[in-house]
Structure formats: structure tokens, C-alpha cells
Scaffold this motif. Structure first.
Motif, short mmCIF file in Angstrom:
data_model
loop_
_atom_site.label_atom_id
_atom_site.label_comp_id
_atom_site.label_asym_id
_atom_site.label_seq_id
_atom_site.Cartn_x
_atom_site.Cartn_y
_atom_site.Cartn_z
N GLY A 106 0.82 -1.20 0.00
CA GLY A 106 0.00 0.00 0.00
C GLY A 106 0.85 1.24 0.00
N GLN A 141 -2.61 1.52 4.48
CA GLN A 141 -2.74 2.92 4.04
C GLN A 141 -2.67 3.82 5.26
N HIS A 145 -4.76 8.49 1.64
CA HIS A 145 -6.03 7.94 1.18
C HIS A 145 -6.33 8.26 -0.28
N VAL A 164 -8.51 -3.72 4.03
CA VAL A 164 -7.71 -2.60 4.50
C VAL A 164 -7.33 -2.92 5.93
N PHE A 167 -7.27 -0.62 10.07
CA PHE A 167 -7.95 0.62 9.69
C PHE A 167 -7.93 1.60 10.86
N TYR A 177 -13.98 2.73 1.20
CA TYR A 177 -13.53 1.33 1.13
C TYR A 177 -14.71 0.37 1.07
N CYS A 182 -14.54 -3.56 0.02
CA CYS A 182 -13.36 -3.99 0.78
C CYS A 182 -13.77 -4.49 2.16
#
Length: 273
Positions: A106, A141, A145, A164, A167, A177, A182
Motif C-alpha cells: 500500500g 494505508q 487515502h 484494508v 484501519f 472502502y 473492501c
């Protein structure tokens, strides 16, 4: 004589992100796994976050079949070291049956250990591997973003699933997302009253079939654990503590959250029941 029915045992949790290749686990990994079992944690996905770490994650999965599984990827912190040889290695690793996702990959603009343009290029190269092998993505991430979402959108419909991991972002990011279908990984960050308090509301927005739980051990020791371990090392055994906190925030029983998260995780990583 009447015997009261025994309480139904809660099914074992699955930790989708444990950095068991970390040096802090080299001397006592067997004890760590034993403690995880004692605290209701069964299977674990060992995160591959570098060339060497991904190879080691696969070795651990092979040493503990049916208990440990692996991912294979290069974290954006290490993107600067990604070369054609690394790419070829990850392609080989990603095809192994014990490797259930491509990543951790990522963008991380918080620390910028690798130049941002290099991070983006390396992220795309790993997305291409996921497309090639047809396996899910294990994503990272932080403070990136906009770029992260723009790149992911180009590949999302060509990979079977994406989570993800860890988070920590905003409600807007969460909605983006979820709109991309996701999954979302929640860690002990939710227990941090300084940085993670907003997650206690956001976890209510995550559909049960998109929510998974993880420790990110040895990092992110939940700040609400008592007593706090002296070494401050996080372990998979603390996943039950995270589960309890998330269940409370979602207004669910721990049994219901456990079953939903486990079923979701099994489907995502194609784990045998």
C-alpha cells in the motif's frame, strides 16, 4: 438428577494480522502460540511485509500447517528496496498454497521511509501480482487515502477480495472502502483513547460480513489491557480483548461478533472450517 446444560464454548478467533516473523518472537514463538490457544485464538495469518519477512512467513506457515497461514508482500516502508528480483520472488511466493493474500502492500505518507513515487510504483506492481495469482489483497494505508484509493480502484474488480488492514482512518475513508467492497481489519488501535476513540463509532458502520479482527502483534498493544505486560509486546492472545471491546462498541455479544468475524475471515482467506 437434573444437570444444567453446559455453556456453549465460543469458537476460536482468527487473527488476520500477526507479525510473528518479528525478532521479538524468535525466542518464544511456541509459548506465544500456546498462550494464544489458551485465550481462544486458533488460526493466524502471518504478515509478510518485506522480502525476507515474506519468505519467513511462509516457512512458519509450513511449520504449523492448519494453524498458521501467510501473506507475501513488501510494506511501503521498504518500497525503496523493491527490485525485479524482489518482484520475481513475490510472484513465486504468492503462488504457494500457504500464502493466502498478497501484501502487506500500500502507501504510507506518514513516515515516508520510501519516496512517494516509488511507493506508488511498488504498490501497483504488487497489485499486478494479486491479479495474476487471483488472491486477495492485504493492504496498508496511512495518510495517503487519495492516492491509495485512486490506484486501488483501477485493480479492485480484478482481484477476488481486499482488506484494508489496521484501519485507523476517517468515516469518509471507511465509506470509500466499503463502496469498493473492501473488508476492514480492526486492531487494538480502537483501545487508544488518544488516537483511536473515533473508531468506537465507526465500527458500527462496518457490515458483519466485512469486519475482521487482528492484533498486528507485536505492535499496537491495546492500551486498555490490565495488567499491562512489562515488555509492552502485543501478542495474538490479546485478540480476545480487542474482540470484547469491538463487541461492546457495536452493541453485540462477544459470541455473535466472534462467529461473524470468523465466518468472514474463513471466506476471505479460504480457510478450512
Amino acid at each position: 438428577m437434573y444437570n444444567e446444560p453446559k455453556a456453549k464454548k465460543i469458537m476460536d478467533l482468527i487473527d488476520i494480522g500477526a507479525n510473528l516473523t518479528h525478532d521479538s518472537f524468535r525466542q518464544d514463538l511456541d509459548d506465544v502460540l500456546t498462550r494464544a490457544t489458551a485465550h481462544g485464538v486458533g488460526k493466524m495469518i502471518v504478515t509478510g511485509a518485506s522480502r525476507e519477512g515474506s519468505t519467513h512467513a511462509l516457512e512458519l506457515a509450513r511449520a504449523h500447517p492448519g494453524r498458521l497461514y501467510a501473506t507475501a508482500g513488501v510494506h511501503p516502508h521498504h518500497a525503496i528496496d523493491y527490485d525485479d528480483e524482489t518482484h520475481a520472488l513475490l510472484r513465486r511466493l504468492a503462488k504457494e498454497p500457504e500464502v493466502r493474500a498478497v501484501g502487506e502492500t500500500g502507501l504510507d505518507y506518514n513516515r515516508n521511509y520510501s519516496p512517494r513515487d516509488v511507493q506508488r510504483e511498488v504498490f501497483e506492481r504488487q497489485l499486478e501480482i494479486a491479479v495474476e495469482v487471483g488472491k486477495p489483497l492485504f493492504l496498508h494505508q496511512r495518510d495517503a487515502h487519495h492516492d491509495f484509493l485512486a490506484i486501488l480502484k483501477r485493480y479492485r474488480d480484478r482481484v477476488p477480495a481486499a482488506v484494508v488492514h489496521c484501519f485507523t482512518d476517517t468515516g469518509e475513508a471507511l465509506r470509500d472502502y466499503l463502496d469498493l467492497d473492501c473488508h476492514i481489519g480492526i486492531t487494538g488501535w480502537i483501545c487508544d483513547e488518544r488516537r483511536g476513540a473515533h473508531l468506537r463509532e465507526l465500527v458500527k458502520m462496518i457490515p458483519a460480513n466485512r469486519l475482521m479482527l487482528e492484533t498486528d502483534a507485536p505492535y499496537l498493544l491495546p492500551r486498555t489491557i490490565r495488567p499491562m505486560p512489562k515488555d509492552r509486546r502485543n501478542e495474538p492472545m490479546y485478540l480476545a480483548h480487542i474482540r470484547d471491546e469491538v463487541a461492546k462498541d457495536r452493541g453485540e455479544t462477544r459470541e455473535a461478533l466472534t462467529e461473524a468475524s470468523v465466518r468472514t475471515t474463513e471466506a476471505f482467506f479460504h480457510l478450512a472450517t
